[in-house]
Design a protein around this motif. Structure first.
Motif, PDB file in Angstrom:
ATOM      1  N   PRO A  19     -34.228 -46.321  71.829  1.00  0.00           N
ATOM      2  CA  PRO A  19     -32.908 -46.307  72.384  1.00  0.00           C
ATOM      3  C   PRO A  19     -31.978 -46.676  71.289  1.00  0.00           C
ATOM      4  N   SER A  20     -32.340 -47.526  70.398  1.00  0.00           N
ATOM      5  CA  SER A  20     -31.362 -47.884  69.426  1.00  0.00           C
ATOM      6  C   SER A  20     -31.898 -48.864  68.458  1.00  0.00           C
ATOM      7  N   VAL A  21     -31.015 -49.350  67.616  1.00  0.00           N
ATOM      8  CA  VAL A  21     -31.493 -50.222  66.584  1.00  0.00           C
ATOM      9  C   VAL A  21     -30.679 -51.448  66.364  1.00  0.00           C
ATOM     10  N   HIS A  22     -31.287 -52.324  65.661  1.00  0.00           N
ATOM     11  CA  HIS A  22     -30.777 -53.633  65.402  1.00  0.00           C
ATOM     12  C   HIS A  22     -30.138 -53.677  64.055  1.00  0.00           C
ATOM     13  N   ALA A  23     -29.279 -54.629  63.826  1.00  0.00           N
ATOM     14  CA  ALA A  23     -28.634 -54.689  62.543  1.00  0.00           C
ATOM     15  C   ALA A  23     -29.350 -55.507  61.534  1.00  0.00           C
ATOM     16  N   THR A  24     -30.593 -55.796  61.731  1.00  0.00           N
ATOM     17  CA  THR A  24     -31.324 -56.563  60.740  1.00  0.00           C
ATOM     18  C   THR A  24     -32.493 -55.758  60.242  1.00  0.00           C
ATOM     19  N   PRO A  25     -32.890 -55.876  58.945  1.00  0.00           N
ATOM     20  CA  PRO A  25     -34.003 -55.098  58.439  1.00  0.00           C
ATOM     21  C   PRO A  25     -35.262 -55.327  59.257  1.00  0.00           C
ATOM     22  N   HIS A  26     -36.116 -54.294  59.341  1.00  0.00           N
ATOM     23  CA  HIS A  26     -37.316 -54.332  60.167  1.00  0.00           C
ATOM     24  C   HIS A  26     -38.200 -55.527  59.896  1.00  0.00           C
TER      25      HIS A  26
ATOM     26  N   SER B 192     -27.784 -36.606  69.800  1.00  0.00           N
ATOM     27  CA  SER B 192     -28.920 -36.891  70.672  1.00  0.00           C
ATOM     28  C   SER B 192     -29.467 -38.280  70.376  1.00  0.00           C
ATOM     29  N   MET B 193     -30.054 -38.906  71.400  1.00  0.00           N
ATOM     30  CA  MET B 193     -30.618 -40.233  71.221  1.00  0.00           C
ATOM     31  C   MET B 193     -31.746 -40.219  70.199  1.00  0.00           C
ATOM     32  N   ASP B 194     -32.495 -39.109  70.179  1.00  0.00           N
ATOM     33  CA  ASP B 194     -33.602 -38.998  69.230  1.00  0.00           C
ATOM     34  C   ASP B 194     -33.087 -39.020  67.794  1.00  0.00           C
ATOM     35  N   LEU B 195     -32.053 -38.240  67.510  1.00  0.00           N
ATOM     36  CA  LEU B 195     -31.506 -38.206  66.153  1.00  0.00           C
ATOM     37  C   LEU B 195     -30.841 -39.529  65.807  1.00  0.00           C
ATOM     38  N   ALA B 196     -30.139 -40.123  66.767  1.00  0.00           N
ATOM     39  CA  ALA B 196     -29.505 -41.422  66.523  1.00  0.00           C
ATOM     40  C   ALA B 196     -30.557 -42.460  66.153  1.00  0.00           C
ATOM     41  N   SER B 197     -31.672 -42.464  66.873  1.00  0.00           N
ATOM     42  CA  SER B 197     -32.740 -43.421  66.609  1.00  0.00           C
ATOM     43  C   SER B 197     -33.288 -43.251  65.194  1.00  0.00           C
ATOM     44  N   ARG B 198     -33.482 -41.978  64.785  1.00  0.00           N
ATOM     45  CA  ARG B 198     -34.022 -41.736  63.448  1.00  0.00           C
ATOM     46  C   ARG B 198     -33.044 -42.168  62.366  1.00  0.00           C
ATOM     47  N   PHE B 199     -31.763 -41.912  62.575  1.00  0.00           N
ATOM     48  CA  PHE B 199     -30.754 -42.351  61.611  1.00  0.00           C
ATOM     49  C   PHE B 199     -30.732 -43.870  61.503  1.00  0.00           C
ATOM     50  N   TRP B 200     -30.687 -44.537  62.653  1.00  0.00           N
ATOM     51  CA  TRP B 200     -30.556 -45.989  62.651  1.00  0.00           C
ATOM     52  C   TRP B 200     -31.797 -46.670  62.094  1.00  0.00           C
ATOM     53  N   ARG B 201     -32.955 -46.142  62.437  1.00  0.00           N
ATOM     54  CA  ARG B 201     -34.179 -46.723  61.877  1.00  0.00           C
ATOM     55  C   ARG B 201     -34.245 -46.505  60.371  1.00  0.00           C
ATOM     56  N   ALA B 202     -33.795 -45.314  59.920  1.00  0.00           N
ATOM     57  CA  ALA B 202     -33.790 -45.045  58.479  1.00  0.00           C
ATOM     58  C   ALA B 202     -32.897 -46.034  57.745  1.00  0.00           C
ATOM     59  N   MET B 203     -31.822 -46.471  58.400  1.00  0.00           N
ATOM     60  CA  MET B 203     -30.931 -47.454  57.783  1.00  0.00           C
ATOM     61  C   MET B 203     -31.539 -48.853  57.759  1.00  0.00           C
ATOM     62  N   GLY B 204     -32.659 -49.051  58.454  1.00  0.00           N
ATOM     63  CA  GLY B 204     -33.353 -50.323  58.401  1.00  0.00           C
ATOM     64  C   GLY B 204     -33.057 -51.261  59.540  1.00  0.00           C
ATOM     65  N   PHE B 205     -32.535 -50.742  60.647  1.00  0.00           N
ATOM     66  CA  PHE B 205     -32.164 -51.594  61.769  1.00  0.00           C
ATOM     67  C   PHE B 205     -33.230 -51.566  62.857  1.00  0.00           C
ATOM     68  N   ALA B 206     -33.516 -52.726  63.421  1.00  0.00           N
ATOM     69  CA  ALA B 206     -34.571 -52.836  64.428  1.00  0.00           C
ATOM     70  C   ALA B 206     -34.059 -52.420  65.816  1.00  0.00           C
ATOM     71  N   ASP B 207     -34.991 -52.089  66.683  1.00  0.00           N
ATOM     72  CA  ASP B 207     -34.628 -51.703  68.038  1.00  0.00           C
ATOM     73  C   ASP B 207     -34.016 -52.877  68.801  1.00  0.00           C
ATOM     74  N   ILE B 208     -32.993 -52.578  69.608  1.00  0.00           N
ATOM     75  CA  ILE B 208     -32.364 -53.632  70.403  1.00  0.00           C
ATOM     76  C   ILE B 208     -32.342 -53.272  71.886  1.00  0.00           C
ATOM     77  N   GLY B 209     -33.206 -52.335  72.267  1.00  0.00           N
ATOM     78  CA  GLY B 209     -33.228 -51.975  73.679  1.00  0.00           C
ATOM     79  C   GLY B 209     -31.905 -51.378  74.115  1.00  0.00           C
ATOM     80  N   GLN B 210     -31.391 -51.861  75.239  1.00  0.00           N
ATOM     81  CA  GLN B 210     -30.111 -51.358  75.738  1.00  0.00           C
ATOM     82  C   GLN B 210     -29.045 -52.453  75.762  1.00  0.00           C
ATOM     83  N   ALA B 211     -29.151 -53.368  74.788  1.00  0.00           N
ATOM     84  CA  ALA B 211     -28.120 -54.398  74.669  1.00  0.00           C
ATOM     85  C   ALA B 211     -26.802 -53.772  74.232  1.00  0.00           C
TER      86      ALA B 211
END
Length: 390
Positions: A18-25, A66-85
């Protein structure tokens, strides 16, 4: 920065699957929720310049991605998943929209856009960590008794943020201009990716033993001094520092003469510092593949192997590097040739003939015994030394 405030240069902050976190994995749980610490939230708002407004799904939908592309972009930037916060801002939406827009316009392929996100995220994450660890921690020590670090941090960040941001953009533009200049000077399109470079490793001898003997603070100071000295020398003499690995640095140069000068300067600098252990350097010349600021290929592997067999406070180079130094006139094919050229010039001078000046070679090369090198067959290394004055 807090668990959800680390961003890329555009101030982006991520979602996940669903999304990513602002801290490295590597620093947060993959499904960690953003912090609700009041100071952390205030600092996040200060740094990002916006309040939390979106969940990852809402951010992707608002950006038209798309959520799929957003997830790949955000993960590539190094941000962890944050669910639906609800932890994302307008800046996150804008950054996502820009990146996706480059793909839609055909300026970048989707894999290339993800590489851009990954390279930017990795580089800025390291920069942010360094600034917090080495810079802000020291400055946020309470200047007066009774003051807490919390009371100092916010106004300090408020003062530093615009200056650091402007400096980051300036340095990035300078580096981009330099890198672009090197690329456009390539002989052909193929050479833009697979280029002929001199690649060198410089390695501190006996570093493992030092780690057992020195206190952590002393060891950190030694590594910092080594990396700082190496980075300064490589830059000053026209090379590029590819990466540092604690007790080892990897550098590259467009020509053999530049790499030779850097290697010898490194040896000379370290031998003059009594606190430093011995140094050994290995250099190879040949085709190198460059990706995301790093270098790969047989040439790089050979340079690493040469470093591992180099004598203390010495530089070993491969045959291709020796040939390149000879071709450019930086070193004689042999010391016998150099002596013969000098003798001819001296004889002409004594006979009253206008002598042809003997070449002034900068470096000397001494062939060493051939030896097998793991994974690369038999190689004949050469010992590089300085001839005359520099």
């Amino acid at each position: 920065m807090t668990v959800d405030d680390t961003t890329s240069g555009a101030g982006t902050q991520p979602p996940s699957d669903p999304s990513v976190h602002a801290t490295p994995h590597h620093e947060v749980d993959h499904t960690a929720e953003p912090t609700d610490d009041p100071l952390a939230i205030r600092l996040e708002q200060l740094i990002l310049g916006a309040d939390r407004r979106y969940t990852p799904f809402q951010a992707a939908r608002t950006a038209g991605v798309s959520m799929d592309l957003a997830s790949r972009f955000w993960r590539a930037m190094g941000f962890a998943d944050i669910g639906q916060a609800k932890a994302l801002t307008e800046a996150d939406v804008l950054a996502l929209r820009r990146l996706a827009g480059l793909v839609e316009a055909g300026l970048l392929s989707e894999p290339m856009a993800i590489q851009v996100a990954r390279s930017t995220g990795q580089t800025t994450a390291r920069l942010a960590e360094w600034q917090i660890d080495s810079f802000l921690e020291g400055l946020t020590e309470p200047p007066e008794p009774g003051m807490t670090r919390t009371e100092v941090t916010y106004p300090l960040v408020e003062l530093l943020l615009p200056e650091l941001q402007e400096f980051l953009v300036y340095v990035w533009r300078r580096q981009l201009a330099a890198a672009t200049g090197r690329v456009v000077q390539a002989a052909d399109d193929e050479e833009m990716v697979d280029r002929r470079l001199a690649v060198g490793f410089a390695d501190l001898v006996g570093f493992t033993r030092l780690t057992r003997r020195l206190e952590e603070e002393e060891l950190g100071e030694l590594v910092e001094a080594f990396e700082t000295t190496s980075a300064d020398l490589v830059a000053a003499h026209g090379g590029r520092l590819i990466k540092t690995l604690g007790d080892e640095v990897l550098f590259a140069a467009d020509d053999a003469g530049t790499a030779a000068e850097i290697a010898l300067r490194l040896i000379e600098a370290m031998t003059q510092d009594e606190t430093m252990p011995a140094l050994r350097v290995g250099i190879a010349f040949g085709t190198v593949t460059t990706r995301m600021g790093d270098v790969f290929g047989t040439t790089v592997n050979l340079a690493s192997r040469l470093t591992s067999i180099a004598p203390k406070d010495a530089v070993l180079v491969d045959g291709a590097f020796a040939e390149e130094l000879t071709r450019t006139g930086d070193a004689p094919a042999s010391e016998a040739q150099a002596a013969e050229e000098a003798a001819v010039a001296e004889k002409e001078r004594q006979e009253g003939v206008e002598p042809v000046a003997a070449p002034k070679y900068r470096y000397g090369l001494q062939p060493m015994w051939q030896r097998p090198v793991r994974g690369l067959g038999v190689v004949e290394p050469w010992l590089l030394a300085r001839r005359g004055t520099s």
